[in-house]
Design an enzyme around this catalytic site. Structure first.
Site, PDB file in Angstrom:
ATOM      1  N   GLU A 348      13.523  23.470  10.685  1.00 55.79           N
ATOM      2  CA  GLU A 348      13.211  24.225  11.907  1.00 55.79           C
ATOM      3  C   GLU A 348      14.226  25.347  12.196  1.00 55.79           C
ATOM      4  O   GLU A 348      14.587  25.600  13.342  1.00 55.79           O
ATOM      5  CB  GLU A 348      13.094  23.269  13.100  1.00 55.79           C
ATOM      6  CG  GLU A 348      11.957  22.273  12.917  1.00 55.79           C
ATOM      7  CD  GLU A 348      11.840  21.254  14.047  1.00 55.79           C
ATOM      8  OE1 GLU A 348      12.701  21.237  14.953  1.00 55.79           O
ATOM      9  OE2 GLU A 348      10.874  20.463  14.021  1.00 55.79           O
ATOM     10  N   GLU A 452       3.670  17.388   8.334  1.00 52.94           N
ATOM     11  CA  GLU A 452       3.804  16.417   9.426  1.00 52.94           C
ATOM     12  C   GLU A 452       2.545  16.432  10.303  1.00 52.94           C
ATOM     13  O   GLU A 452       2.616  16.490  11.526  1.00 52.94           O
ATOM     14  CB  GLU A 452       5.038  16.724  10.281  1.00 52.94           C
ATOM     15  CG  GLU A 452       6.342  16.773   9.507  1.00 52.94           C
ATOM     16  CD  GLU A 452       7.544  17.127  10.371  1.00 52.94           C
ATOM     17  OE1 GLU A 452       7.460  16.983  11.609  1.00 52.94           O
ATOM     18  OE2 GLU A 452       8.573  17.550   9.816  1.00 52.94           O
TER      19      GLU A 452
END
Length: 574
Positions: A348, A452
């Site tokens: 991220e 995910e």
């Protein structure tokens, strides 16, 4: 029994129902996956000849186009004869050119335009104003002196009039627009694209012929074909409970071929106290996966989000933090090098910059470089959210993602294998935007993984889950899917989406997974077929490893199917 491959092309006469995608096929307008990520001197023709856009190439001056936001617009012609429209004298972000259209709530719209700006590069968004309010359809980092393709998509909650326009926060730049397209598709047409892509990119047509030892065809022979392993990795995350829970193991291994550890490989799990490493949980999970032939993604080496840093890490000086990160990277990568297929290197880092703010803006480049040196076989991924989930998140837009990848590639000089990791935590998916964004990212020619996948709780959670699962699985650029947090021992306390209850009985989302696995030919792994009068049987088979057995024979022979085998004949010699 022997198997002999022949290279003769054939005309497919029929398909095995158990190995054919279980959707519908309709006479539909073909979808154009083209996305150009280079900046061009002149824009190409609009996709779909502009679709429902009036005067899409601006060849008829300003016909169909209007002023939006109190700016000035004018029609221009380049020295090479290209027509376009310029919005100038802009005093607000949304000042641009626009066009009114009518949108149907039951249709899906793919949108594209070619954009250029004056003065300096700027992020330009396409915005649709409708009964739903204002919705972004996509964005692009527009350049000066050349044209960039903006590609996106839109759906609406109610039918009626709408207006699209372009905006950028930099009011000092002029916006140039050309080759605009808005193409509607029905739900049936969209589904047919998915079905056709699945057949095209996940399967191949294979002709089997059963012959005796002298090469004579054996008519009406019954054969059993078993899928041993599918090439396309499809799986879900796991947690440490799987190590000692046989029911958990059986449920997982009967469906999935790849996994990611939810927390057990992360830094805060392996070194809770400084200098005291404990990999026992991750080791035991890896042992389980290896024993059952389950591929493992390494998740993650670092995580840029400040709230997931340990207290002892927060208290380190920059020099000590550098030492600690070096030790962490060397430790985890060296331990699992060659045992995982991928690493999420600095998680991220489009949204957060904990390590970059403390160790320098190029620390991510260094993390990737060192990881590649320690594990030369794994693919190294950027992994972030909202690139396909939220079209309004500028931090992780397709343009921003590709720019970060370009910076990484430039630093690394092609010395490592890079991959695109898309977390895919959805609320309400904009399916046309998802497909368009995947088109854009696929133009980089790097492997794309859905890492995910889940959908947040809500009234339409299961519907949205099936929609997005079908969409990403069918896209030619996607090379693997991992769903996130599908089981919890505390009942429906999964991260977002539970597939099964604590006793591994299917919940509605689990029914969706089993349904698509069956359609895709992965769940029912065996099919019995009978050869025709010439000993032939034609099948659409998933790419993967198969075994074939003749009735009343025990010995099984193996064969492999991938894109290269489409149209070939495989001879089974009894």
């Amino acid at each position: 029994m022997k198997i002999d491959r022949g290279g003769n092309a054939h005309v497919v006469m029929f398909l095995s129902s158990l190995f054919v995608f279980g959707g519908i096929v309709v006479d539909a307008i073909s979808y154009d996956h083209t996305a150009i990520i280079r900046c061009l001197a002149n824009p190409p023709k609009p996709q779909y000849k502009g679709g429902i856009v009036v005067n899409p190439e601006m060849n008829d001056g300003l016909r169909g186009w209007t002023v939006y936001g109190g700016v000035k617009i004018e029609h221009r012609v380049s020295p090479k004869g290209n027509n376009f429209i310029v919005a100038h004298s802009r005093t607000n972000p949304y000042g641009s050119v626009s066009q009114k259209v009518s949108l149907d709530k039951d249709k899906l719209y793919t949108f594209s335009a070619w954009i250029q700006v004056s003065g300096r590069k700027s992020t330009v968004q396409a915005i649709f104003k409708s009964n739903d309010g204002y919705k972004p359809a996509g964005s692009v980092e527009a350049q000066v002196g050349c044209w960039s393709m903006l590609k996106g998509g839109i759906t609406v909650g109610s039918s009626g009039p709408a207006e699209f326009y372009f905006q950028t926060n930099d009011t000092s730049v002029d916006i140039w627009v050309d080759s605009v397209s808005l193409q509607p598709f029905t739900q049936e047409e969209w589904r047919s694209h998915q079905d056709q892509n699945t057949e095209k990119v996940r399967k191949s047509m294979v002709k089997l012929q059963v012959v005796n030892s002298k090469g004579k065809p054996i008519p009406h022979a019954n054969i059993s074909i078993t899928l041993k392993n599918a090439n396309f990795p499809f799986g879900a995350s796991i947690n440490q409970n799987i190590v000692n829970n046989v029911a958990y193991q059986n449920w997982f291994t009967s469906r999935f071929t790849v996994t990611t550890f939810e927390n057990e490989m992360k830094w805060y799990s392996t070194e809770t106290s400084q200098g005291k490493e404990d990999y026992s949980k991750a080791d035991s999970m890896l042992d389980f996966a290896t024993k059952h032939g389950i591929l493992v993604r390494g998740h993650n080496i670092f995580w840029e989000d400040p709230k997931y840093q340990m207290g002892w890490v927060n208290n380190l000086s920059p020099n000590d933090l550098q030492v600690a990160t070096d030790r962490r990277l060397n430790s985890v990568v060296s331990r699992y090098a060659g045992k995982v297929i991928a690493w999420d290197v600095n998680n991220e880092n489009l949204h957060f910059n904990y390590f970059e703010s403390k160790l320098g803006a190029n620390i991510t480049d260094i993390f990737f470089q060192k990881t590649g040196q320690l594990d030369k076989h794994a693919t190294l991924f950027m992994n972030d959210y909202n690139t396909i989930e939220e079209q309004g998140d500028a931090d992780s837009s397709p343009s921003r993602y590709l720019q970060k990848l370009k910076e990484l590639y430039s630093y690394l000089g092609g010395a490592v294998k890079l991959g695109i990791g898309l977390e895919s935590h959805f609320t309400v998916p904009n399916i046309p935007y998802v497909r368009s964004t995947l088109d854009i990212l696929a133009a980089s020619r790097l492997p794309i993984w859905i890492t995910e996948l889940d959908v947040k709780r809500g009234d339409n959670q299961i519907l949205y889950f099936e929609q997005i699962l079908r969409e990403v699985h069918s896209h030619p650029g996607v090379q693997g899917i991992v769903m996130w947090g599908p089981w919890s021992p505390q009942g429906e306390q999964c991260y977002n989406l539970c597939l099964v209850d604590p006793n591994f009985k299917n919940l509605p989302a689990g029914d969706v997974v089993d349904k698509v696995l069956k359609e895709w030919g992965r769940h029912n792994k065996e099919v019995v077929a009978t050869t025709d009068a010439e000993g032939f049987v034609n099948l659409s088979l998933l790419h993967g490893d198969f075994g074939v057995t003749l009735q009343h024979q025990k010995n099984s022979q193996s064969f492999k199917v991938d894109a290269r085998y489409s149209g070939q004949t495989i001879k089974i010699i009894a």
